[in-house]
Structure formats: C-alpha cells, structure tokens
Design a protein around this motif. Structure first.
Motif, PDB file in Angstrom:
ATOM      1  N   SER A  82       0.876  -1.393  -0.128  1.00 39.22           N
ATOM      2  CA  SER A  82      -0.027  -0.346  -0.229  1.00 39.22           C
ATOM      3  C   SER A  82       0.897   1.648  -0.407  1.00 39.22           C
ATOM      4  O   SER A  82       0.928   2.227  -0.772  1.00 39.22           O
ATOM      5  CB  SER A  82      -0.626   0.793   1.432  1.00 39.22           C
ATOM      6  N   LEU A  83       1.721   1.469   1.287  1.00 41.01           N
ATOM      7  CA  LEU A  83       2.829   2.364   1.097  1.00 41.01           C
ATOM      8  C   LEU A  83       3.519   2.348   0.011  1.00 41.01           C
ATOM      9  O   LEU A  83       3.807   3.189  -0.626  1.00 41.01           O
ATOM     10  CB  LEU A  83       3.988   1.780   1.686  1.00 41.01           C
ATOM     11  N   SER A  84       3.559   1.679  -1.202  1.00 39.78           N
ATOM     12  CA  SER A  84       4.471   1.458  -2.662  1.00 39.78           C
ATOM     13  C   SER A  84       3.378   1.453  -3.560  1.00 39.78           C
ATOM     14  O   SER A  84       3.882   2.138  -5.056  1.00 39.78           O
ATOM     15  CB  SER A  84       5.209   0.238  -2.512  1.00 39.78           C
ATOM     16  N   ASN A  85       2.392   2.048  -3.034  1.00 38.30           N
ATOM     17  CA  ASN A  85       0.847   1.815  -4.531  1.00 38.30           C
ATOM     18  C   ASN A  85       0.970   0.673  -5.225  1.00 38.30           C
ATOM     19  O   ASN A  85       1.028   1.556  -6.568  1.00 38.30           O
ATOM     20  CB  ASN A  85       1.372   3.500  -5.329  1.00 38.30           C
ATOM     21  N   ILE A  86       1.426  -0.012  -4.988  1.00 38.30           N
ATOM     22  CA  ILE A  86       1.081  -1.623  -5.827  1.00 38.30           C
ATOM     23  C   ILE A  86       0.051  -2.085  -5.624  1.00 38.30           C
ATOM     24  O   ILE A  86      -0.364  -2.564  -3.906  1.00 38.30           O
ATOM     25  CB  ILE A  86       2.769  -2.659  -5.468  1.00 38.30           C
ATOM     26  N   ASN A  87      -0.528  -2.252  -5.967  1.00 36.36           N
ATOM     27  CA  ASN A  87      -1.824  -3.183  -5.848  1.00 36.36           C
ATOM     28  C   ASN A  87      -1.743  -4.995  -5.540  1.00 36.36           C
ATOM     29  O   ASN A  87      -1.082  -5.658  -6.320  1.00 36.36           O
ATOM     30  CB  ASN A  87      -3.098  -3.567  -7.198  1.00 36.36           C
ATOM     31  N   ILE A  88      -2.341  -4.815  -4.213  1.00 33.27           N
ATOM     32  CA  ILE A  88      -2.011  -7.006  -4.898  1.00 33.27           C
ATOM     33  C   ILE A  88      -4.018  -7.909  -5.241  1.00 33.27           C
ATOM     34  O   ILE A  88      -4.985  -7.556  -4.283  1.00 33.27           O
ATOM     35  CB  ILE A  88      -2.289  -6.948  -3.036  1.00 33.27           C
ATOM     36  N   HIS A  89      -3.738  -7.737  -6.150  1.00 35.80           N
ATOM     37  CA  HIS A  89      -5.130  -8.563  -6.549  1.00 35.80           C
ATOM     38  C   HIS A  89      -5.376  -9.608  -5.883  1.00 35.80           C
ATOM     39  O   HIS A  89      -6.850 -10.346  -6.265  1.00 35.80           O
ATOM     40  CB  HIS A  89      -4.625  -8.924  -8.030  1.00 35.80           C
ATOM     41  N   ASP A  90      -4.354 -10.292  -5.393  1.00 36.93           N
ATOM     42  CA  ASP A  90      -5.211 -11.857  -4.645  1.00 36.93           C
ATOM     43  C   ASP A  90      -5.376 -11.514  -2.807  1.00 36.93           C
ATOM     44  O   ASP A  90      -6.305 -12.360  -2.151  1.00 36.93           O
ATOM     45  CB  ASP A  90      -4.429 -12.611  -4.380  1.00 36.93           C
ATOM     46  N   ILE A  91      -5.477 -10.349  -2.484  1.00 33.07           N
ATOM     47  CA  ILE A  91      -5.668  -9.791  -0.890  1.00 33.07           C
ATOM     48  C   ILE A  91      -7.191 -10.069  -1.235  1.00 33.07           C
ATOM     49  O   ILE A  91      -8.301  -9.104  -2.011  1.00 33.07           O
ATOM     50  CB  ILE A  91      -5.526  -8.473  -0.551  1.00 33.07           C
ATOM     51  N   HIS A  92      -7.544 -10.747   0.217  1.00 30.04           N
ATOM     52  CA  HIS A  92      -9.541 -10.996   0.190  1.00 30.04           C
ATOM     53  C   HIS A  92      -9.219 -11.147   1.870  1.00 30.04           C
ATOM     54  O   HIS A  92      -8.785 -11.230   2.404  1.00 30.04           O
ATOM     55  CB  HIS A  92     -10.366 -11.936  -0.362  1.00 30.04           C
ATOM     56  N   ALA A  93     -10.745 -10.417   2.986  1.00 32.64           N
ATOM     57  CA  ALA A  93     -11.467 -11.149   3.565  1.00 32.64           C
ATOM     58  C   ALA A  93     -10.579 -12.463   4.223  1.00 32.64           C
ATOM     59  O   ALA A  93      -9.651 -12.461   5.081  1.00 32.64           O
ATOM     60  CB  ALA A  93     -11.992 -10.667   4.157  1.00 32.64           C
ATOM     61  N   SER A  94     -10.758 -12.929   3.087  1.00 32.91           N
ATOM     62  CA  SER A  94     -10.705 -14.569   3.102  1.00 32.91           C
ATOM     63  C   SER A  94      -9.351 -15.134   3.509  1.00 32.91           C
ATOM     64  O   SER A  94      -8.784 -16.425   4.091  1.00 32.91           O
ATOM     65  CB  SER A  94     -11.471 -15.463   1.930  1.00 32.91           C
ATOM     66  N   SER A  95      -8.183 -14.391   2.417  1.00 35.49           N
ATOM     67  CA  SER A  95      -6.464 -14.922   2.880  1.00 35.49           C
ATOM     68  C   SER A  95      -6.729 -14.741   4.286  1.00 35.49           C
ATOM     69  O   SER A  95      -5.859 -15.757   4.279  1.00 35.49           O
ATOM     70  CB  SER A  95      -5.843 -13.801   2.059  1.00 35.49           C
ATOM     71  N   PHE A  96      -6.977 -14.277   5.427  1.00 32.58           N
ATOM     72  CA  PHE A  96      -6.951 -14.123   7.034  1.00 32.58           C
ATOM     73  C   PHE A  96      -7.190 -15.142   7.429  1.00 32.58           C
ATOM     74  O   PHE A  96      -7.030 -16.145   8.536  1.00 32.58           O
ATOM     75  CB  PHE A  96      -7.517 -12.950   7.057  1.00 32.58           C
ATOM     76  N   MET A  97      -8.086 -15.894   6.783  1.00 34.32           N
ATOM     77  CA  MET A  97      -8.560 -17.090   7.732  1.00 34.32           C
ATOM     78  C   MET A  97      -7.750 -18.409   6.865  1.00 34.32           C
ATOM     79  O   MET A  97      -8.239 -19.423   8.269  1.00 34.32           O
ATOM     80  CB  MET A  97      -9.805 -17.826   7.197  1.00 34.32           C
ATOM     81  N   LEU A  98      -7.083 -18.350   6.246  1.00 36.61           N
ATOM     82  CA  LEU A  98      -5.967 -19.782   5.196  1.00 36.61           C
ATOM     83  C   LEU A  98      -6.950 -20.896   5.312  1.00 36.61           C
ATOM     84  O   LEU A  98      -6.708 -21.122   4.643  1.00 36.61           O
ATOM     85  CB  LEU A  98      -4.966 -19.909   6.971  1.00 36.61           C
ATOM     86  N   LEU A  99      -8.201 -21.189   6.334  1.00 32.79           N
ATOM     87  CA  LEU A  99      -8.615 -22.645   5.492  1.00 32.79           C
ATOM     88  C   LEU A  99      -9.696 -21.912   5.072  1.00 32.79           C
ATOM     89  O   LEU A  99     -10.128 -21.365   5.078  1.00 32.79           O
ATOM     90  CB  LEU A  99      -9.677 -22.953   6.862  1.00 32.79           C
ATOM     91  N   GLY A 100      -9.783 -22.776   3.766  1.00 31.03           N
ATOM     92  CA  GLY A 100     -10.540 -22.197   2.272  1.00 31.03           C
ATOM     93  C   GLY A 100      -9.394 -22.531   1.925  1.00 31.03           C
ATOM     94  O   GLY A 100     -10.252 -21.106   0.273  1.00 31.03           O
ATOM     95  N   ILE A 101      -8.069 -21.126   2.031  1.00 34.17           N
ATOM     96  CA  ILE A 101      -7.803 -20.179   0.886  1.00 34.17           C
ATOM     97  C   ILE A 101      -7.386 -20.961  -0.211  1.00 34.17           C
ATOM     98  O   ILE A 101      -7.265 -20.534  -1.493  1.00 34.17           O
ATOM     99  CB  ILE A 101      -6.514 -19.790   1.716  1.00 34.17           C
ATOM    100  N   ALA A 102      -6.621 -22.147  -0.279  1.00 38.21           N
ATOM    101  CA  ALA A 102      -6.545 -23.109  -1.343  1.00 38.21           C
ATOM    102  C   ALA A 102      -7.632 -22.721  -2.649  1.00 38.21           C
ATOM    103  O   ALA A 102      -7.764 -22.973  -3.921  1.00 38.21           O
ATOM    104  CB  ALA A 102      -6.151 -24.162  -1.000  1.00 38.21           C
ATOM    105  N   SER A 103      -9.113 -22.850  -2.354  1.00 34.57           N
ATOM    106  CA  SER A 103      -9.756 -23.159  -3.165  1.00 34.57           C
ATOM    107  C   SER A 103     -10.963 -21.770  -3.287  1.00 34.57           C
ATOM    108  O   SER A 103     -10.501 -21.581  -4.915  1.00 34.57           O
ATOM    109  CB  SER A 103     -11.657 -23.925  -1.844  1.00 34.57           C
ATOM    110  N   THR A 104     -10.425 -20.998  -2.616  1.00 33.13           N
ATOM    111  CA  THR A 104     -10.793 -19.698  -3.063  1.00 33.13           C
ATOM    112  C   THR A 104     -10.079 -18.826  -4.127  1.00 33.13           C
ATOM    113  O   THR A 104     -10.259 -17.679  -5.196  1.00 33.13           O
ATOM    114  CB  THR A 104     -11.182 -18.180  -2.122  1.00 33.13           C
ATOM    115  N   GLY A 105      -8.596 -18.815  -3.979  1.00 28.70           N
ATOM    116  CA  GLY A 105      -7.863 -18.864  -4.839  1.00 28.70           C
ATOM    117  C   GLY A 105      -7.572 -17.314  -4.665  1.00 28.70           C
ATOM    118  O   GLY A 105      -5.714 -16.825  -4.710  1.00 28.70           O
ATOM    119  N   HIS A 106      -7.170 -16.868  -3.457  1.00 24.68           N
ATOM    120  CA  HIS A 106      -6.673 -15.556  -2.485  1.00 24.68           C
ATOM    121  C   HIS A 106      -6.066 -15.927  -2.009  1.00 24.68           C
ATOM    122  O   HIS A 106      -5.689 -15.989  -1.224  1.00 24.68           O
ATOM    123  CB  HIS A 106      -8.136 -14.965  -2.087  1.00 24.68           C
ATOM    124  N   ASP A 107      -4.358 -15.447  -2.551  1.00 28.04           N
ATOM    125  CA  ASP A 107      -3.430 -16.136  -2.266  1.00 28.04           C
ATOM    126  C   ASP A 107      -2.360 -14.893  -2.287  1.00 28.04           C
ATOM    127  O   ASP A 107      -1.437 -15.485  -2.566  1.00 28.04           O
ATOM    128  CB  ASP A 107      -2.503 -17.174  -2.869  1.00 28.04           C
TER     129      ASP A 107
END
Length: 331
Positions: A82-107
């Motif tokens: 964020s400080l570098s003004n670079i977008n992270i396309h895979d970030i999502h609230a579910s990314s913090f859950m860890l369980l299930g992240i492989a199925s969501t693709g938010h990695d």
C-alpha cells in the motif's frame, strides 16, 4: 544432511521456482508434506496419543505455529504494498482465514494454498493415525488401508478438478508416507539414502534435458495431467533420503536454519513482486538475483523480529493450557 538444512534447501527451491521457468517448487512442497506427516505424527504419538483429552492443546499448538507468522507476513505485505502504491490483486478478507484459501484462489503470499492443506492435515491427523493403528492390528489391514487412502486420493482430485475444492485428500499419499516413516522407524543406510538422492537428481536432469519429459519440469509446457501428480511421484524417490535425514541429530544452528525456512517460504513471494516492480526495468533479468538476496535478508529479519517472539508466545500459551488442564504436555 541435517533436517534443518534440508528444510531450508526445500524452501530455497520454492523461491528459485518462482523466479525461473523450472517447476521445482511443487515437488519441494510435496516433500514438505512428507516431512510434515513424519514430524507431526511422531509428535502426536509421543505427546498426545496417550492423553486424548489434550487434543485441543495439540490443535492450539499447531494453529499457533502456522497462523500468527502467516498473518503477520500478510499484514506486512499489505502495508508495504500500500505504501508503495502497488495493488495486490489476490488480497481478500478470506486470506486471513487460511482454511479454504486454496479453494478461493486468494493467495497474496503465493504459498498460502499449501498452508491450507497443512491445516486440514492437522484436523484429519487423529483419524489417520487411528486408521494406521487399525491396519496394524488386523489381517490384510495394510491392504485395506492403502485402498482407503487411494479412494480418498481419487475423491480429493475429483473435487479439485471438477469443482475447484482443494482438500488434503488430494495430497494424502505424501502425508501418509511421512506417517509411515514415523511409525515404522525405518532407518536406511547412508548408501541407500545417497542412492535415493542421486535418483531424485537424475529424474530432474532427465526431465530438464530430454524433450519428451520437459513438460514435467518447465512451467510454460502443458502437462497431460496435474503437475502435483508428477511432484508426488518425483518426491517419492527421495523417501529413503528423507528417512535418513529426519533421524540425524540436529544442533541449535541447524534448528535455526529449519525455522528460517518457514519465514523464507512465507515472505519471499511479496519480496519478489516488489523487487520486480522496482528493479526489473533498470536491471533486466538481474532483478532475479537481487530478489534472491532480498528474500534471504528479509526472511532473516522476519525470523528474528517476528517468528522468534511469536514462538515464545506460543509456548507460553500452550503451557498455560497445560497448567489449566492439570497435565504437562510439551509444546
């Protein structure tokens, strides 16, 4: 080879895979799964199996080993990007859950999918160990166990390929191999271990230099079946070497190297993306060498400043649970 150094080399293979066209990261992850099957099953049998009412302490200890550093690296990545003004396309609230992240693709860390599979393995472990114990006590039990594991493997890949649902079932052969090593106490000779390592390297060289087999090692080549199948088969040739390595005594330095491997595994992908964003234009392909160096430095900082304090906190929390439970179970 000492187990800590071995784990660090595997993490390094994942990093190299991410800056090259070589698909050596997937077999490295499969070997990590074998190692996890060995170490976690061994720990569970020694510390938790005799006291089933401490199962929640086992789950707490494993979750605190995996998730806090993962979450810290994720927050660090989001902040820096964020400080570098670079977008992270895979970030999502579910990314913090860890369980299930492989199925969501938010990695956003590039390797989070494997941690999801790892956490699922922890949840399934008591059942798996129960199946292994049952197989040991019944005639033709081993054959039935293999049939159950193979059926689960096929079901896992059906779910993954047809519905995009990633489960530990797809990777049971790797985890089961580790459990087998832990329960069988198989100790090959150093010569058998070295022949195993030579066979593993030979397969890699054959895949790299023979056109017909390059599809299994080069990322830009279409494989006739999922790359993880080849990764598991390739990793299986290293099982005698793995069995020899895990039973070598590990000094403090080697334990540090093994622990650093987790920090390197987690943080290298964001470092690679940042380095590419800022240095690819001025350095050309030289950014890859810089990225490897920055990944090593960053992983050392993450280990020293984050992982070590978090591990101390984990041990304190687990010890508190032990005391409230009235039993002493090592973390």
């Amino acid at each position: 080879m000492k187990p800590g150094l071995f784990r660090l080399l595997l993490a390094t293979a994942v990093v190299i895979s991410h800056v090259s066209n070589l698909e050596i990261g997937r077999p490295a992850v499969m070997i990590f799964f074998i190692l996890s099957g060995y170490w976690v099953a061994r720990m569970y049998d020694k510390k938790y199996a005799a006291a089933p009412n401490t199962l929640r302490i086992f789950y707490l200890s494993r979750a605190l080993r995996i998730w806090p550093l993962y979450a810290a690296c994720l927050i660090l990545t989001v902040t820096v990007f964020s400080l570098s003004n670079i977008n992270i396309h895979d970030i999502h609230a579910s990314s913090f859950m860890l369980l299930g992240i492989a199925s969501t693709g938010h990695d956003p860390l590039g390797v989070s999918w494997s941690l999801d599979i790892e956490m699922q393995f922890y949840l399934l472990l008591p059942l798996l160990l129960g199946l292994f114990s049952w197989a040991d006590q019944h005639a033709s039990g081993q054959m039935k166990l293999q049939g159950i594991l193979f059926a689960a493997f096929l079901w896992g890949w059906y779910l993954q390929l047809e519905f995009g649902i990633w489960t530990v079932l797809s990777y049971l052969p790797a985890f089961a191999a580790g459990i087998f090593l832990a329960r069988s106490k198989y100790l090959p000779s150093i010569h058998t271990a070295m022949r195993s390592a030579i066979a593993f390297v030979a397969i890699g060289l054959i895949a790299a230099f023979i056109p017909l087999t390059q599809v299994f090692l080069l990322k830009d080549a279409a494989t006739p079946f999922p790359e993880d199948w080849f990764g598991m088969l390739w990793a299986s040739t290293l099982i005698p070497f793995i069995a020899f390595s895990v039973q070598q005594k590990s000094a403090q330095l080697d334990r540090h190297l093994g622990n650093i491997s987790y920090a390197l595994y987690l943080i290298h992908w964001p470092v690679l993306l940042l380095t590419q964003s800022f240095l690819a234009a001025p350095l050309g392909n030289g950014w890859k060498t810089a990225a490897l160096l920055f990944s090593a430095i960053t992983s050392l900082l993450v280990y020293r400043l984050l992982d070590i304090p978090l591990e101390k906190l984990r041990h304190r929390l687990v010890e508190h649970q032990q005391q409230s439970h009235g039993k002493k179970v090592p973390a």
